[in-house]
Design a protein around this motif. Structure first.
Motif, PDB file in Angstrom:
ATOM      1  N   SER A 156     246.283  98.613   2.720  1.00  0.00           N
ATOM      2  CA  SER A 156     246.899  97.478   3.399  1.00  0.00           C
ATOM      3  C   SER A 156     245.790  96.524   3.815  1.00  0.00           C
ATOM      4  O   SER A 156     244.823  96.934   4.458  1.00  0.00           O
ATOM      5  N   LEU A 157     245.917  95.266   3.429  1.00  0.00           N
ATOM      6  CA  LEU A 157     244.900  94.281   3.808  1.00  0.00           C
ATOM      7  C   LEU A 157     244.735  94.227   5.325  1.00  0.00           C
ATOM      8  O   LEU A 157     245.691  94.495   6.069  1.00  0.00           O
ATOM      9  N   PRO A 158     243.552  93.900   5.818  1.00  0.00           N
ATOM     10  CA  PRO A 158     243.384  93.703   7.258  1.00  0.00           C
ATOM     11  C   PRO A 158     244.400  92.690   7.792  1.00  0.00           C
ATOM     12  O   PRO A 158     244.604  91.628   7.202  1.00  0.00           O
ATOM     13  N   GLY A 159     245.077  93.056   8.884  1.00  0.00           N
ATOM     14  CA  GLY A 159     246.099  92.178   9.441  1.00  0.00           C
ATOM     15  C   GLY A 159     247.461  92.345   8.807  1.00  0.00           C
ATOM     16  O   GLY A 159     248.397  91.634   9.169  1.00  0.00           O
ATOM     17  N   PHE A 160     247.589  93.288   7.874  1.00  0.00           N
ATOM     18  CA  PHE A 160     248.853  93.554   7.197  1.00  0.00           C
ATOM     19  C   PHE A 160     249.260  94.992   7.451  1.00  0.00           C
ATOM     20  O   PHE A 160     248.415  95.897   7.543  1.00  0.00           O
ATOM     21  N   GLY A 161     250.578  95.229   7.520  1.00  0.00           N
ATOM     22  CA  GLY A 161     251.093  96.586   7.577  1.00  0.00           C
ATOM     23  C   GLY A 161     250.475  97.417   8.681  1.00  0.00           C
ATOM     24  O   GLY A 161     250.331  96.969   9.821  1.00  0.00           O
ATOM     25  N   PHE A 162     250.088  98.638   8.331  1.00  0.00           N
ATOM     26  CA  PHE A 162     249.536  99.577   9.308  1.00  0.00           C
ATOM     27  C   PHE A 162     248.027  99.455   9.474  1.00  0.00           C
ATOM     28  O   PHE A 162     247.427 100.262  10.184  1.00  0.00           O
ATOM     29  N   SER A 163     247.391  98.509   8.800  1.00  0.00           N
ATOM     30  CA  SER A 163     245.980  98.237   9.076  1.00  0.00           C
ATOM     31  C   SER A 163     245.861  97.479  10.392  1.00  0.00           C
ATOM     32  O   SER A 163     246.801  96.818  10.830  1.00  0.00           O
ATOM     33  N   THR A 168     238.634  89.062  15.657  1.00  0.00           N
ATOM     34  CA  THR A 168     237.647  87.997  15.517  1.00  0.00           C
ATOM     35  C   THR A 168     237.730  87.442  14.101  1.00  0.00           C
ATOM     36  O   THR A 168     238.340  88.050  13.213  1.00  0.00           O
ATOM     37  N   THR A 169     237.123  86.293  13.906  1.00  0.00           N
ATOM     38  CA  THR A 169     237.062  85.736  12.556  1.00  0.00           C
ATOM     39  C   THR A 169     236.062  86.534  11.715  1.00  0.00           C
ATOM     40  O   THR A 169     235.286  87.328  12.236  1.00  0.00           O
ATOM     41  N   GLY A 170     236.094  86.302  10.419  1.00  0.00           N
ATOM     42  CA  GLY A 170     235.096  86.912   9.548  1.00  0.00           C
ATOM     43  C   GLY A 170     235.626  87.867   8.498  1.00  0.00           C
ATOM     44  O   GLY A 170     234.882  88.282   7.603  1.00  0.00           O
ATOM     45  N   TRP A 171     236.930  88.207   8.573  1.00  0.00           N
ATOM     46  CA  TRP A 171     237.471  89.120   7.569  1.00  0.00           C
ATOM     47  C   TRP A 171     237.916  88.325   6.340  1.00  0.00           C
ATOM     48  O   TRP A 171     239.088  88.128   6.082  1.00  0.00           O
ATOM     49  N   THR A 172     236.918  87.866   5.591  1.00  0.00           N
ATOM     50  CA  THR A 172     237.138  87.098   4.378  1.00  0.00           C
ATOM     51  C   THR A 172     237.446  88.034   3.210  1.00  0.00           C
ATOM     52  O   THR A 172     237.316  89.256   3.315  1.00  0.00           O
ATOM     53  N   ARG A 322     246.433  84.635   8.583  1.00  0.00           N
ATOM     54  CA  ARG A 322     245.030  84.235   8.781  1.00  0.00           C
ATOM     55  C   ARG A 322     244.159  84.454   7.555  1.00  0.00           C
ATOM     56  O   ARG A 322     243.057  83.902   7.485  1.00  0.00           O
ATOM     57  N   ILE A 323     244.615  85.255   6.586  1.00  0.00           N
ATOM     58  CA  ILE A 323     243.810  85.413   5.383  1.00  0.00           C
ATOM     59  C   ILE A 323     243.647  84.067   4.679  1.00  0.00           C
ATOM     60  O   ILE A 323     242.643  83.810   4.023  1.00  0.00           O
ATOM     61  N   TYR A 324     244.637  83.179   4.852  1.00  0.00           N
ATOM     62  CA  TYR A 324     244.526  81.834   4.280  1.00  0.00           C
ATOM     63  C   TYR A 324     243.475  81.012   5.013  1.00  0.00           C
ATOM     64  O   TYR A 324     242.717  80.258   4.399  1.00  0.00           O
ATOM     65  N   ALA A 325     243.431  81.149   6.327  1.00  0.00           N
ATOM     66  CA  ALA A 325     242.433  80.425   7.104  1.00  0.00           C
ATOM     67  C   ALA A 325     241.028  80.952   6.835  1.00  0.00           C
ATOM     68  O   ALA A 325     240.056  80.194   6.810  1.00  0.00           O
ATOM     69  N   GLU A 326     240.913  82.258   6.625  1.00  0.00           N
ATOM     70  CA  GLU A 326     239.608  82.876   6.401  1.00  0.00           C
ATOM     71  C   GLU A 326     239.076  82.606   4.994  1.00  0.00           C
ATOM     72  O   GLU A 326     237.858  82.497   4.803  1.00  0.00           O
TER      73      GLU A 326
END
Length: 413
Positions: A156-163, A168-172, A322-326
């Motif tokens: 699961s991508l960071p910020g998605f599902g059970f992850s 903070t910012t930086g998870w590009t 936020r994956i779009y912002a990152e």
């Protein structure tokens, strides 16, 4: 640790941070009761002003039609079973591990075959691990004994599902790709293959470009060329593909611009309203699938609600956006992929690139395929065809890898 709003069952809590821990999901019944109550008392707008009777894609000209939304929301409230999906995830095998300070959730199903190859499958937005639950069994334990088998890892991508949701910012996408290498090594897979579409395709491309020593090869449904490449030498059909991709970003990608510039703002609506979250995702499934009128012509209604429920129950409307912002436009113009690559273009995907453009970035294409049908979610739209295509692509990659290793052995001797 997981968010306190989530109820989960853990084992081996005392293990060190670099360990892998078994994870069994069990959402509190109160959360499901809250969902049903919110659906029952949802405030809805009036019907769209371009009302047309079904069937026909023009019904969706202003977004999700009111009658479709009411029907699906009512089904979600009265008949849909989250527990069925939850049990399926637990059956496949769920795990979590901490990487770079963030808890990462993933499915992991090992094959019983001694010749199986490690494979990481990465989802995108508005998808999730739900994209792969119907194909993972056949990939790990193929019914055809001559078909290749895979040890499947579905994070699961960071910020998605059970992850975990990054604080903070930086998870590009570059950082996620690096985390996937760490994850696969932690599971004992020093070399592996990778597949992905959408953001999963971006991450898969970065894996192939930045970590060639770890990658056997990559298979992707998203294969953009290098920015600035001339279209003059393309055929008419190839130029039409390239121009359609450009048209998508100019006229049909308002959702991406919103999430890239104001993910927090849209997050309030998505986390507070299940109908809002449902409509936000359903709109994309309707537009991006190879169907005439409704995504449910090819995608199971319960599976789509599994996906939407995962966003709703985990409260990831803002964090997933936020994956779009990152990482908007995160594939660098200088990134090249020199590991064996398989590419499949589906006719109703939102971005299709001709081989003449893709090969400027992917320089060892061992299989290029234009699928006869399918859209942005092929593993959900046509799972049997998807598995066959994925196998064909990965088989070409594995054959190339075997030839390369045999050549190296002869050179050493």
């Amino acid at each position: 640790m997981p968010d306190p709003t989530r109820t989960v069952h853990w084992t081996d809590d005392a293990l060190p941070p670099d360990s892998v821990q078994r994870f069994d999901a069990h959402i509190a019944e109160s959360e499901l009761d809250d969902l049903r109550a919110r659906l029952a008392f949802a405030r809805l707008p009036e019907a769209e002003t371009v009302f047309r009777p079904p069937p026909g894609p023009r019904r969706w000209d202003q977004g999700v039609p009111l009658t479709d939304l009411i029907d699906l929301a009512d089904y979600w409230r009265t008949d849909y079973s989250w527990r069925t999906f939850e049990n399926r995830l637990n059956e496949i095998g769920q795990f979590r591990t901490e990487i770079d300070g963030l808890g990462i959730h993933f499915l992991h199903r090992r094959s019983s075959r001694p010749d199986a190859t490690a494979l990481v499958l990465t989802h995108g937005w508005p998808g999730s691990i739900a994209e792969y639950v119907d194909v993972i069994d056949e990939l790990t334990e193929p019914t055809d004994p001559d078909a290749p088998a895979f040890h499947c890892v579905v994070p699961s991508l960071p910020g998605f599902g059970f992850s975990d949701r990054p604080s903070t910012t930086g998870w590009t996408t570059d950082r996620i790709a690096e985390a996937w290498v760490t994850l696969m090594r932690r599971l004992g897979y020093d070399r592996f293959a990778a597949f992905g579409g959408d953001w999963g395709g971006v991450i898969t491309t970065i894996l192939g470009g930045r970590f060639p020593d770890n990658l056997i090869g990559v298979h992707t449904t998203y294969a953009p060329g290098v920015p600035g490449t001339s279209l003059e030498d393309l055929t008419d059909d190839e130029r039409a593909w390239a121009l359609d991709a450009e048209n998508f970003w100019t006229h049909r990608a308002a959702y991406a611009h919103q999430q890239a510039t104001r993910p927090q703002t849209i997050g309030y609506a998505l986390v507070d309203s299940p109908v809002g979250q449902l409509a936000w995702i359903l709109d994309k499934f309707a537009e991006w699938t190879d169907t005439r009128d409704s995504p449910f012509e090819t995608i199971d209604r319960d599976r789509l609600l599994d996906n939407v429920s995962l966003y709703w129950l985990m409260r990831t409307g803002a964090s997933s956006a936020r994956i779009y912002a990152e990482s908007h436009d995160s594939l660098g113009p200088d990134l090249r992929v020199d590991v064996p690559t398989a590419i499949t273009m589906y006719p109703r995907d939102i971005e299709r690139y001709p081989r003449a453009l893709s090969q400027h970035r992917y320089r060892r294409i061992v299989r290029w395929q234009t699928a006869p049908k399918g859209g942005h979610f092929p593993s959900l739209e046509a799972p049997h065809d998807f598995v066959a295509d994925l196998r064909a692509g990965l088989s070409a990659i594995l054959a190339t890898d075997r030839t390369h290793r045999s050549h190296l052995t002869r050179c050493r001797t």
